[in-house]
Design an enzyme around this catalytic site. Structure first.
Site, PDB file in Angstrom:
ATOM      1  N   GLU A  40       5.293   1.520 -15.540  1.00 17.71           N
ATOM      2  CA  GLU A  40       4.640   0.210 -15.678  1.00 17.71           C
ATOM      3  C   GLU A  40       5.403  -0.701 -16.646  1.00 17.71           C
ATOM      4  O   GLU A  40       5.773  -0.290 -17.742  1.00 17.71           O
ATOM      5  CB  GLU A  40       3.213   0.414 -16.202  1.00 17.71           C
ATOM      6  CG  GLU A  40       2.418  -0.875 -16.404  1.00 17.71           C
ATOM      7  CD  GLU A  40       1.035  -0.641 -16.996  1.00 17.71           C
ATOM      8  OE1 GLU A  40       0.168  -1.502 -16.837  1.00 17.71           O
ATOM      9  OE2 GLU A  40       0.833   0.417 -17.632  1.00 17.71           O
ATOM     10  N   LYS A 110      -2.549  -4.902 -10.476  1.00 15.42           N
ATOM     11  CA  LYS A 110      -3.436  -4.055 -11.284  1.00 15.42           C
ATOM     12  C   LYS A 110      -4.835  -4.646 -11.381  1.00 15.42           C
ATOM     13  O   LYS A 110      -5.021  -5.780 -11.846  1.00 15.42           O
ATOM     14  CB  LYS A 110      -2.829  -3.876 -12.677  1.00 15.42           C
ATOM     15  CG  LYS A 110      -3.556  -2.895 -13.581  1.00 15.42           C
ATOM     16  CD  LYS A 110      -2.815  -2.794 -14.906  1.00 15.42           C
ATOM     17  CE  LYS A 110      -3.459  -1.809 -15.855  1.00 15.42           C
ATOM     18  NZ  LYS A 110      -2.754  -1.774 -17.169  1.00 15.42           N
ATOM     19  N   CYS A 145      -1.823   2.742 -14.308  1.00 18.53           N
ATOM     20  CA  CYS A 145      -2.244   3.098 -15.659  1.00 18.53           C
ATOM     21  C   CYS A 145      -3.767   3.207 -15.844  1.00 18.53           C
ATOM     22  O   CYS A 145      -4.367   4.193 -15.432  1.00 18.53           O
ATOM     23  CB  CYS A 145      -1.641   2.098 -16.639  1.00 18.53           C
ATOM     24  SG  CYS A 145      -1.572   2.685 -18.360  1.00 18.53           S
TER      25      CYS A 145
END
Length: 257
Positions: A40, A110, A145
């Site tokens: 990321e 995300k 994440c």
């Protein structure tokens, strides 16, 4: 199927262009593999909030174009890891998935931005779309994440969208390494999926990144993993094995809620 997770070290002071060059060199070491994944915000560093906008680029910008070209060159699917995407007046934590010919076959922005002592949601806009994409080795679900903490996302990708593999790009920090390890295995186990995660390592703005990228099988077993050093995590996985496990232990079919 041969897979590689490239755990990149983040170094304060290294330029975006230097990081891109370094990442491309690491990808060269994975030639012959079928699937490659990067971490990321590796070209900026997750905790370099002041550089988010300066390092941002459109979906066809410098970082994405370089990875696209490299995917075609090495003949592998590549999950680009994420970068700060500028889209109109908004900024996103975005990843792109390329096929063996370097074609952009999926994008993921995300959804769950990290709010705990973090400026990510001050600068970036959360994505809205769940992404599962067809490949020649099965259906792949994409996540980033903090998404790992939301099991409903992974259940939806599996039960409603047919995911067989999860790719997780991450910049997870050291203080929560136990949670990282547990969640990698839990998301694979509870959905009977392979999970390939790629986390950053190094120290970014005084915060140690946790590393420990993993390749986890549908039983929740870690087939290959790393420590804190920069390295490439490799394993061979099989869709036939996944289908055999799902048939032998049909937990997804036994759901009642």
């Amino acid at each position: 199927m041969k897979v590689s997770s490239i755990q990149l070290e983040i170094k304060d002071g290294r330029s975006k262009q230097d990081m891109i060059t370094h990442a491309l060199g690491m990808i060269d070491r994975c030639k012959g593999d079928d699937l490659i994944i990067l971490p990321e915000l590796w070209n900026v560093g997750f905790f370099n909030y002041e550089n988010y906008k300066a390092y941002s680029e459109p979906i066809d910008g410098e970082t994405v174009s370089a990875i696209s070209k490299k995917a075609k060159e090495v003949g592998a699917y590549i999950f680009s890891g994420s970068f700060v995407e500028k889209r109109g007046e908004k900024f996103f934590n975005t990843s792109v998935f390329f096929d063996r010919n370097g074609n952009n076959i999926a994008e993921y922005r995300k959804i769950h931005l990290f709010t705990y002592k973090c400026r990510e949601p001050e600068i970036l806009t959360p994505g809205e779309n769940i992404t599962v994409v067809d490949t020649d080795f099965g259906k792949v679900g994409l996540a980033t994440c903090y998404d790992l903490r939301f099991p409903e996302l992974f259940r939806k990708m599996t039960v409603e969208m047919g995911a067989e593999y999860f790719l997780i790009t991450s910049g997870w920090p050291y203080p929560r390494i136990e949670a990282w390890n547990v969640l990698n295995q839990a998301r694979a186990l509870e959905n009977t999926c392979y999970l390939i995660s790629c986390n950053c390592t190094g120290v970014n703005q005084g915060i140690r990144l946790a590393g420990h990228s993993q390749i986890v099988d549908p039983w929740g077993n870690v087939l290959a993993g790393s420590g804190y050093e920069e390295m490439i995590v490799k394993a061979e996985i099989s869709r036939e094995e996944l289908l055999r496990i799902r048939k032998e232990f049909p937990v997804l079919n036994d759901r009642r809620l």
